[in-house]
Design a protein around this motif. Structure first.
Motif, mmCIF file in Angstrom:
data_model
loop_
_atom_site.group_PDB
_atom_site.id
_atom_site.type_symbol
_atom_site.label_atom_id
_atom_site.label_comp_id
_atom_site.label_asym_id
_atom_site.label_seq_id
_atom_site.Cartn_x
_atom_site.Cartn_y
_atom_site.Cartn_z
ATOM 1 N N ASP A 1 12.250 15.482 -10.051
ATOM 2 C CA ASP A 1 11.942 16.831 -10.533
ATOM 3 C C ASP A 1 12.822 17.871 -9.844
ATOM 4 O OD1 ASP A 1 10.020 15.813 -12.219
ATOM 5 O OD2 ASP A 1 8.333 16.245 -10.856
ATOM 6 N N ASN A 2 13.020 17.729 -8.527
ATOM 7 C CA ASN A 2 13.879 18.663 -7.799
ATOM 8 C C ASN A 2 15.319 18.606 -8.296
ATOM 9 O OD1 ASN A 2 11.763 19.539 -6.234
ATOM 10 N ND2 ASN A 2 12.241 18.226 -4.498
ATOM 11 N N ALA A 3 15.807 17.407 -8.562
ATOM 12 C CA ALA A 3 17.174 17.273 -9.064
ATOM 13 C C ALA A 3 17.310 17.928 -10.439
ATOM 14 C CB ALA A 3 17.560 15.797 -9.139
ATOM 15 N N LYS A 4 16.280 17.795 -11.260
ATOM 16 C CA LYS A 4 16.302 18.426 -12.586
ATOM 17 C C LYS A 4 16.344 19.945 -12.448
ATOM 18 C CE LYS A 4 13.695 18.631 -16.885
ATOM 19 N NZ LYS A 4 12.468 18.237 -17.580
ATOM 20 N N GLU A 5 15.515 20.484 -11.541
ATOM 21 C CA GLU A 5 15.509 21.931 -11.330
ATOM 22 C C GLU A 5 16.856 22.418 -10.800
ATOM 23 O OE1 GLU A 5 12.222 22.784 -8.769
ATOM 24 O OE2 GLU A 5 10.737 22.142 -10.252
ATOM 25 N N VAL A 6 17.435 21.696 -9.875
ATOM 26 C CA VAL A 6 18.736 22.080 -9.316
ATOM 27 C C VAL A 6 19.804 22.070 -10.395
ATOM 28 C CG1 VAL A 6 20.569 21.307 -7.746
ATOM 29 C CG2 VAL A 6 18.210 21.424 -6.943
ATOM 30 N N SER A 7 19.774 21.063 -11.275
ATOM 31 C CA SER A 7 20.793 21.015 -12.328
ATOM 32 C C SER A 7 20.603 22.161 -13.318
ATOM 33 C CB SER A 7 20.776 19.663 -13.047
ATOM 34 O OG SER A 7 19.661 19.558 -13.902
ATOM 35 N N GLU A 8 19.344 22.549 -13.592
ATOM 36 C CA GLU A 8 19.103 23.700 -14.468
ATOM 37 C C GLU A 8 19.623 24.994 -13.829
ATOM 38 O OE1 GLU A 8 14.914 23.615 -15.193
ATOM 39 O OE2 GLU A 8 15.046 21.937 -16.611
ATOM 40 N N VAL A 9 19.378 25.161 -12.533
ATOM 41 C CA VAL A 9 19.869 26.346 -11.824
ATOM 42 C C VAL A 9 21.394 26.354 -11.797
ATOM 43 C CG1 VAL A 9 19.974 27.464 -9.566
ATOM 44 C CG2 VAL A 9 17.783 26.676 -10.450
ATOM 45 N N ALA A 10 21.992 25.196 -11.595
ATOM 46 C CA ALA A 10 23.454 25.111 -11.578
ATOM 47 C C ALA A 10 24.027 25.485 -12.945
ATOM 48 C CB ALA A 10 23.894 23.702 -11.187
ATOM 49 N N SER B 1 0.818 -1.211 0.000
ATOM 50 C CA SER B 1 0.000 0.000 0.000
ATOM 51 C C SER B 1 0.857 1.270 0.000
ATOM 52 C CB SER B 1 -0.948 0.012 1.199
ATOM 53 O OG SER B 1 -0.221 0.153 2.405
ATOM 54 N N LYS B 2 2.102 1.183 0.475
ATOM 55 C CA LYS B 2 2.982 2.355 0.507
ATOM 56 C C LYS B 2 3.723 2.580 -0.800
ATOM 57 C CE LYS B 2 3.746 2.332 5.484
ATOM 58 N NZ LYS B 2 4.726 2.228 6.562
ATOM 59 N N ILE B 3 3.686 1.645 -1.715
ATOM 60 C CA ILE B 3 4.446 1.768 -2.966
ATOM 61 C C ILE B 3 4.036 3.000 -3.774
ATOM 62 C CG2 ILE B 3 4.822 0.671 -5.220
ATOM 63 C CD1 ILE B 3 5.061 -1.984 -3.771
ATOM 64 N N PRO B 4 2.739 3.323 -3.955
ATOM 65 C CA PRO B 4 2.408 4.541 -4.723
ATOM 66 C C PRO B 4 2.985 5.821 -4.116
ATOM 67 C CG PRO B 4 0.482 3.138 -4.514
ATOM 68 C CD PRO B 4 1.541 2.557 -3.632
ATOM 69 N N ALA B 5 2.953 5.937 -2.788
ATOM 70 C CA ALA B 5 3.511 7.130 -2.134
ATOM 71 C C ALA B 5 5.018 7.203 -2.359
ATOM 72 C CB ALA B 5 3.195 7.121 -0.646
ATOM 73 N N ILE B 6 5.686 6.061 -2.300
ATOM 74 C CA ILE B 6 7.137 6.027 -2.529
ATOM 75 C C ILE B 6 7.447 6.465 -3.959
ATOM 76 C CG2 ILE B 6 9.125 4.486 -2.720
ATOM 77 C CD1 ILE B 6 7.899 2.891 -0.364
ATOM 78 N N LEU B 7 6.646 5.993 -4.913
ATOM 79 C CA LEU B 7 6.869 6.377 -6.310
ATOM 80 C C LEU B 7 6.637 7.873 -6.519
ATOM 81 C CD1 LEU B 7 5.315 3.347 -8.206
ATOM 82 C CD2 LEU B 7 7.722 3.883 -7.869
ATOM 83 N N GLU B 8 5.645 8.438 -5.827
ATOM 84 C CA GLU B 8 5.423 9.886 -5.922
ATOM 85 C C GLU B 8 6.622 10.649 -5.358
ATOM 86 O OE1 GLU B 8 1.745 10.929 -4.061
ATOM 87 O OE2 GLU B 8 0.563 9.704 -5.443
ATOM 88 N N ASN B 9 7.178 10.169 -4.254
ATOM 89 C CA ASN B 9 8.363 10.809 -3.675
ATOM 90 C C ASN B 9 9.547 10.726 -4.623
ATOM 91 O OD1 ASN B 9 6.966 11.468 -1.369
ATOM 92 N ND2 ASN B 9 7.706 9.718 -0.200
ATOM 93 N N VAL B 10 9.702 9.594 -5.289
ATOM 94 C CA VAL B 10 10.796 9.447 -6.256
ATOM 95 C C VAL B 10 10.614 10.441 -7.402
ATOM 96 C CG1 VAL B 10 11.795 7.878 -7.967
ATOM 97 C CG2 VAL B 10 11.339 7.065 -5.670
ATOM 98 N N ASP B 11 9.380 10.584 -7.880
ATOM 99 C CA ASP B 11 9.119 11.556 -8.945
ATOM 100 C C ASP B 11 9.444 12.977 -8.487
ATOM 101 O OD1 ASP B 11 8.296 9.615 -10.715
ATOM 102 O OD2 ASP B 11 6.152 9.872 -10.283
ATOM 103 N N SER B 12 9.069 13.306 -7.256
ATOM 104 C CA SER B 12 9.342 14.632 -6.707
ATOM 105 C C SER B 12 10.840 14.887 -6.601
ATOM 106 C CB SER B 12 8.682 14.765 -5.339
ATOM 107 O OG SER B 12 9.035 15.974 -4.735
#
Length: 113
Positions: free
Chosen positions: A69-78, A55-66
Motif C-alpha cells: 500500500d505504501n509503495a502504491k501511494e508513493v508511486s501515485e505521489v511521484a 505463528s508469525k506468518i499472518p503478521a508478515i503478510l500484514e507487513n507485506v500488505d502495508s
C-alpha cells in the motif's frame, strides 16, 4: 564327465547364504532405526521453532500488505509530482520565450540607427 553334488553340501551353502543375508538385514535395520531416531530428534528439537515461524506468518503478510500500500501511494505521489514538474517546465519555457521576445523588441526599440 558327471559332477555330483551332495544335498548336504547344497543345504550347507544355502544356510551360509541365509546367515549372510540375515546379518546384512540386521545391519540395515540397525542403520534404519538410527536414521529414524535422528529424524525424530530433529523434529522434536525444531517443533517449537516451526510453530513460532508458522505463528508469525499472518503478521508478515500484514507487513507485506502495508508495504505494498505504501509503495502504491508513493508511486501515485511521484506521478503527481511528475505532472507538476511538467507544468512548471512549460510555464518556465513560455516565460523564457516571452522574455526573449520582449528582449528582442527592446533591442529593436533601443537600436541606434
Amino acid at each position: 564327465m558327471t559332477i555330483t553334488i551332495n544335498i548336504d553340501t547344497i543345504l550347507f551353502l544355502l544356510a551360509l547364504l541365509g546367515c549372510a543375508t540375515l546379518i546384512a538385514l540386521i545391519l540395515l535395520l540397525k542403520k534404519l532405526t538410527a536414521f529414524i531416531s535422528s529424524v525424530d530428534a530433529l523434529l522434536v528439537q525444531n517443533s517449537t521453532n516451526v510453530g513460532l515461524a508458522i505463528s508469525k506468518i499472518p503478521a508478515i503478510l500484514e507487513n507485506v500488505d502495508s508495504v505494498t500500500d505504501n509503495a502504491k501511494e508513493v508511486s501515485e505521489v511521484a506521478a503527481d509530482i511528475s505532472n507538476d514538474i511538467s507544468t512548471a517546465k512549460e510555464t518556465v519555457k513560455n516565460g523564457i520565450i516571452v522574455s526573449a521576445g520582449l528582449a528582442a523588441k527592446a533591442k529593436d526599440h533601443f537600436k541606434k540607427d
